[in-house]
Design a protein around this motif. Structure first.
Motif, mmCIF file in Angstrom:
data_model
loop_
_atom_site.group_PDB
_atom_site.id
_atom_site.type_symbol
_atom_site.label_atom_id
_atom_site.label_comp_id
_atom_site.label_asym_id
_atom_site.label_seq_id
_atom_site.Cartn_x
_atom_site.Cartn_y
_atom_site.Cartn_z
ATOM 1 N N ASP A 196 0.610 -1.433 0.094
ATOM 2 C CA ASP A 196 -0.094 -0.046 -0.063
ATOM 3 C C ASP A 196 1.006 1.127 0.131
ATOM 4 N N CYS A 197 0.691 2.069 -0.914
ATOM 5 C CA CYS A 197 1.563 3.090 -1.019
ATOM 6 C C CYS A 197 0.660 4.325 -0.451
ATOM 7 N N LEU A 198 1.527 5.060 0.476
ATOM 8 C CA LEU A 198 0.789 6.074 1.166
ATOM 9 C C LEU A 198 1.531 7.301 0.907
ATOM 10 N N LYS A 199 0.995 8.571 0.892
ATOM 11 C CA LYS A 199 1.427 9.863 0.558
ATOM 12 C C LYS A 199 1.273 10.894 1.603
ATOM 13 N N SER A 200 2.287 11.476 1.703
ATOM 14 C CA SER A 200 2.160 12.535 3.161
ATOM 15 C C SER A 200 2.941 13.677 2.696
ATOM 16 N N GLY A 201 2.518 14.641 2.514
ATOM 17 C CA GLY A 201 3.340 16.095 2.442
ATOM 18 C C GLY A 201 4.520 16.007 1.448
ATOM 19 N N GLY A 202 4.010 15.140 0.326
ATOM 20 C CA GLY A 202 5.003 15.086 -0.761
ATOM 21 C C GLY A 202 5.780 13.983 -0.748
ATOM 22 N N HIS A 203 5.918 13.218 0.308
ATOM 23 C CA HIS A 203 6.711 11.850 0.582
ATOM 24 C C HIS A 203 5.895 10.727 0.452
ATOM 25 N N GLY A 204 6.321 9.670 0.128
ATOM 26 C CA GLY A 204 5.663 8.539 -0.175
ATOM 27 C C GLY A 204 6.295 7.361 1.023
ATOM 28 N N CYS A 205 5.458 6.436 1.298
ATOM 29 C CA CYS A 205 5.858 5.502 2.107
ATOM 30 C C CYS A 205 4.948 4.162 1.674
#
Length: 110
Positions: A65-74
């Motif tokens: 699952d790709c998560l994005k927050s503040g322009g950064h991905g995890c």
């Protein structure tokens, strides 16, 4: 690919599955997995790690699952039941090292 490079790739993939099997809820983000690989002697770039995770996901051994927050991905990775079977040596998949009998973790510890 050289035989040594293939061996390293196969070992890296089983290390990923086994590391996930030891994580709470059988899941971790790619940054934690990157550190785990490094501690196991696989100092590879994040791009190599993500390529391995994509390959494992295509085989149904992990879910990503790709998560994005503040322009950064995890990428959060979860071990599937099929992936657990491979990690424990119950199933084999070409391209993933099969653990030797002495290398197998206690299933209760996973």
């Amino acid at each position: 690919m050289t035989p040594f490079a293939e061996l390293m790739r196969e070992d890296r993939r089983i290390c990923l599955l086994r590391a996930l099997g030891c994580m709470p809820e059988r899941r971790a983000n790619h940054l934690v997995l990157h550190e785990a690989l490094d501690s196991l002697g696989h100092g590879v770039g994040v791009d190599v790690l993500l390529a391995d995770l994509t390959w494992l996901a295509e085989l149904g051994l992990v879910a990503c699952d790709c998560l994005k927050s503040g322009g950064h991905g995890c990428t959060v990775v979860t071990l599937t039941p099929r992936g657990m079977d491979v990690a424990l040596g119950r199933s084999t998949v070409p391209g993933i090292k099969r653990p030797l009998p002495g290398d197998l973790p206690d299933p209760e510890a996973l």
